[in-house]
Design an enzyme around this catalytic site. Structure first.
Site, PDB file in Angstrom:
ATOM      1  N   HIS A 286     -27.895 -15.868  25.488  1.00 46.01           N
ATOM      2  CA  HIS A 286     -26.824 -15.617  26.450  1.00 46.01           C
ATOM      3  C   HIS A 286     -26.072 -16.890  26.837  1.00 46.01           C
ATOM      4  O   HIS A 286     -25.112 -16.815  27.608  1.00 46.01           O
ATOM      5  CB  HIS A 286     -27.392 -14.964  27.712  1.00 46.01           C
ATOM      6  CG  HIS A 286     -27.662 -13.501  27.554  1.00 46.01           C
ATOM      7  ND1 HIS A 286     -28.450 -12.999  26.556  1.00 46.01           N
ATOM      8  CD2 HIS A 286     -27.227 -12.422  28.266  1.00 46.01           C
ATOM      9  CE1 HIS A 286     -28.512 -11.682  26.660  1.00 46.01           C
ATOM     10  NE2 HIS A 286     -27.766 -11.307  27.681  1.00 46.01           N
TER      11      HIS A 286
ATOM     12  N   HIS B 177      -3.960   3.107  -3.454  1.00 43.79           N
ATOM     13  CA  HIS B 177      -4.215   2.620  -2.098  1.00 43.79           C
ATOM     14  C   HIS B 177      -3.528   1.290  -1.812  1.00 43.79           C
ATOM     15  O   HIS B 177      -2.732   1.194  -0.871  1.00 43.79           O
ATOM     16  CB  HIS B 177      -5.720   2.483  -1.860  1.00 43.79           C
ATOM     17  CG  HIS B 177      -6.091   2.168  -0.439  1.00 43.79           C
ATOM     18  ND1 HIS B 177      -5.832   0.950   0.149  1.00 43.79           N
ATOM     19  CD2 HIS B 177      -6.685   2.919   0.512  1.00 43.79           C
ATOM     20  CE1 HIS B 177      -6.266   0.966   1.399  1.00 43.79           C
ATOM     21  NE2 HIS B 177      -6.781   2.150   1.642  1.00 43.79           N
TER      22      HIS B 177
ATOM     23  N   GLU C  14     -17.287  -4.192  24.996  1.00 42.36           N
ATOM     24  CA  GLU C  14     -16.474  -5.400  25.133  1.00 42.36           C
ATOM     25  C   GLU C  14     -15.246  -5.374  24.232  1.00 42.36           C
ATOM     26  O   GLU C  14     -14.130  -5.692  24.670  1.00 42.36           O
ATOM     27  CB  GLU C  14     -17.311  -6.652  24.830  1.00 42.36           C
ATOM     28  CG  GLU C  14     -18.423  -6.926  25.822  1.00 42.36           C
ATOM     29  CD  GLU C  14     -19.732  -6.261  25.439  1.00 42.36           C
ATOM     30  OE1 GLU C  14     -20.758  -6.551  26.083  1.00 42.36           O
ATOM     31  OE2 GLU C  14     -19.738  -5.445  24.489  1.00 42.36           O
TER      32      GLU C  14
ATOM     33  N   HIS D 234       0.843  -1.192   0.000  1.00 37.53           N
ATOM     34  CA  HIS D 234       0.000   0.000   0.000  1.00 37.53           C
ATOM     35  C   HIS D 234       0.882   1.247   0.000  1.00 37.53           C
ATOM     36  O   HIS D 234       1.253   1.749   1.064  1.00 37.53           O
ATOM     37  CB  HIS D 234      -0.912   0.008   1.230  1.00 37.53           C
ATOM     38  CG  HIS D 234      -1.822  -1.180   1.330  1.00 37.53           C
ATOM     39  ND1 HIS D 234      -1.374  -2.419   1.687  1.00 37.53           N
ATOM     40  CD2 HIS D 234      -3.165  -1.290   1.113  1.00 37.53           C
ATOM     41  CE1 HIS D 234      -2.393  -3.258   1.697  1.00 37.53           C
ATOM     42  NE2 HIS D 234      -3.480  -2.607   1.349  1.00 37.53           N
TER      43      HIS D 234
END
Length: 662
Positions: free
Chosen positions: A465, A258, A403, A27
């Protein structure tokens, strides 16, 4: 004539073009676009010393836009680091070069973090900044007084983790954190406007950040914006308006620069446009000397710091923490002895809290936290007061419902050094953390994940869960020790192993439901073996029952039922697959003897997917688990629903034994 700032920046551009072209991969656009910004930062502001890349009070520089790795490698090479050498740059992206496709912290000194998965470098930088502030509050400005710098691209700011990291950093007012945003308005697909129209500066300001802007190709304007950021007490985003692939005659400002080599003709045009009349990989001596001189700019600061350290009253403790060694004589032996004298029937999440009370009191370098589940994860102790914008000397971070951001920040804290981070959430939310857990393992960071509610035993919250596939998926990550302890003793042993390990991460999967204390001895840390014979057969051995966590209790009950009928059975507790797999063959063969199924039946019991257990039960063994999603209901009812009861397993084992006899 003395080389100009442009000359120095063009050296970066040339090396980036040449290395990517030689590799036919990479890149070039980002290094070429951010060369001017990086030159100002590294030559005027960054506090570092190539002669000692591990100087504890150096500034930390994180290239979050890791795809532009040639920017990092060029800066290290030009500034005087021992590596990468010119030959290393010529071998960019080759198997024998430390110049990997994306920066890897274990390949080159000076690379603080492994980056490339967009957004994670930025989020790890938040952890670096937290660690700096906490250690500063502990050891004062004399020993800890540095900044964290980040170069981030549009992708880093788009990723969801960015929102988590920005919110946390703003809330904690991490004023030593400065992010240089490469605002080139280009992604791989084309213009950023194809996919995004948000007001990024407004989002950052709303999150408690200072925002500055500059022309990313005007050296004085870049310095002005950096000075403005340094004057703020808030974390800073510096918007650098740049041209991706600057200098390339047809590909500058386009996605064409890029992620692909520019090509020989484009590079020839770029050299002409930049006034760089030198062969590939050639940096003129005067430009090289200017860069080397800039690399020595902080040598006096480093020398003064060494003098302060030599006379500092906390020198020994500071050096111990930064080296990552634990206090002499550290162990949880006394705590475990107390458990043997007074057994406890508690959930392993509670057993973890009990062990942490002893551990955090003995290890002041531990910094805990939870993703808004402190009361469920049981991760806060009396020794870990709150770490916040009013008190950086605390040792407990309230991460909020972040999280992924928490996990990435813990990686940054561990990489900074001087602290041992641990953080909690539910095991099912390991999915939210997983990319950062993977980077924990890849970077060999000393991070401890505390993941509770580890099975259908959490009950009424239901299948959304209840982790089913999570233990198996986490065990697939190379270098991650996944522990699932069965009682208070094993939990303490697993905690000790986790903090003693300095070369990688650990994860504790802990129960919500109460479990009996099954261990009656602690002459050695038996969990260190990964698996061990908890109970031996009394009748002639026909069965080996292998279980983890809350299901070890079930295995013990199955053994009792089988022994009552004259069927000998071992119970093997296996808190950690990876540790068991690392044991000598003689030990593994003793715990799990080789025999024909009709002579010895191996049985696994775990409230999760059975995939993978065949490596221990063998193909002809029995595997009891849950190969579907769970259900909502009280834990005892769910264990019965899914056949994870001593009665059901005993009958199935007897039926298999009978079948092999016929």
């Amino acid at each position: 004539m003395h080389p100009t700032d442009s000359d120095c920046a063009n050296a970066i551009r040339a090396l980036a073009m040449d290395a990517v072209e030689a590799a036919n991969s990479g890149h070039p656009g980002m290094p070429m676009g951010m060369a001017d910004v990086a030159t100002v930062l590294w030559q005027r502001y960054l506090k570092h010393d190539p002669a000692d890349p591990h100087w504890p009070d150096r500034d930390r520089f994180i290239l979050s836009a890791g795809h532009g790795s040639m920017l990092m490698y060029s800066l290290l090479h030009l500034s005087g680091y021992a590596r990468p050498t010119l030959d290393d740059l010529k071998n960019f992206r080759q198997s024998d070069s430390p110049c990997a496709g994306h920066p890897e912290n274990f390949m080159l000194e000076g690379v603080e973090a492994t980056t490339g998965p967009l957004g994670q470098g930025f989020a790890m930088a938040v952890g670096f900044a937290i660690a700096e502030r906490q250690l500063n509050a502990t050891f004062d400005d004399a020993l800890v007084d540095h900044k964290t710098w980040v170069i981030a691209g549009d992708g880093c700011l788009m990723e969801g983790i960015n929102h988590e990291a920005v919110g946390l950093a703003g809330h904690l007012k991490l004023g030593r954190l400065n992010v240089l945003w490469d605002d080139n308005r280009i992604t791989i697909d084309g213009a950023v406007s194809l996919s995004s129209s948000e007001d990024i500066p407004a989002r950052y300001r709303a999150s408690g950040w200072h925002v500055a802007e500059c022309d990313g190709h005007d050296f004085d304007d870049i310095a002005r914006a950096i000075d403005e950021a340094l004057a703020s007490d808030l974390p800073s985003l510096i918007r650098c308006r740049t041209i991706i692939g600057k200098g390339a005659p047809t590909k500058a400002g386009t996605s064409g620069s890029h992620g692909s080599p520019l090509g020989a003709k484009e590079i020839e045009g770029a050299r002409a446009a930049l006034g760089w009349a030198h062969e590939a990989f050639v940096v003129p001596d005067d430009i090289r000397e200017t860069w080397l001189a800039a690399g020595k700019r902080s040598a006096d600061d480093h020398a003064a710091w060494k003098q302060r350290l030599a006379s500092h009253s906390d020198r020994a403790e500071f050096e111990r923490r930064m080296e990552g060694t634990l206090p002499e004589g550290f162990s949880l032996d006394d705590y475990i002895a107390g458990l043997l004298a007074d057994p406890k029937k508690v959930a392993t999440r509670k057993a973890s809290e009990m062990a942490l009370e002893a551990l955090t009191a003995a290890l002041p370098e531990t910094i805990g936290g939870s993703a808004d589940l402190t009361g469920s994860n049981n991760t806060r102790t009396k020794a870990t007061g709150p770490l916040n914008a009013e008190n950086y000397g605390g040792r407990y971070v309230s991460y909020g419902i972040r999280e992924f951001g928490m996990a990435a920040a813990m990686n940054g804290m561990a990489l900074h050094g001087g602290v041992i981070p641990y953080g909690g959430t539910f095991l099912v939310f390991a999915d939210y953390c997983r990319p950062a857990i993977r980077l924990s393992a890849l970077q060999n960071t000393r991070v401890v994940y505390v993941m509770t509610h580890d099975s259908i035993g959490l009950g009424e919250d239901g299948p959304t869960h209840q982790p089913v596939e999570h233990l198996t998926s986490l065990r697939l990550i190379p270098g991650l020790d996944v522990y699932r302890p069965c009682d208070t003793i094993e939990t303490a042993e697993c905690w000790q192993l986790s903090v003693e390990r300095s070369d990688g991460p650990s994860l504790l999967a802990l129960s919500r439901q109460n479990l009996p204390q099954l261990r009656t001895d602690a002459a050695e840390n038996r969990s260190a073996r990964g698996a061990y014979r908890l109970q031996a057969a009394e009748a002639p051995r026909r069965v080996v029952l292998i279980a983890t966590g809350s299901e070890v209790e079930i295995a013990v009950a199955v053994r009792a039922a089988l022994e009552a009928e004259g069927i000998g059975a071992d119970v093997v507790s296996m808190p950690c697959w990876s540790r068991f797999d690392a044991q000598p063959a003689d030990y593994r063969n003793d715990v799990l003897p080789h025999a024909k199924p009709e002579e010895l039946l191996r049985v696994s019991i775990e409230a999760g997917t059975t995939l993978g257990w065949e490596r221990y039960t063998m193909v002809d063994g029995l595997r009891f688990g849950i190969d579907r999603f769970g259900a909502s209901g009280p834990a005892p009812e769910l264990y019965a629903k899914f056949g994870l009861t001593p009665e059901n397993i005993t009958q199935a084992v007897k039926a298999r034994l009978q079948a092999t006899e016929n």
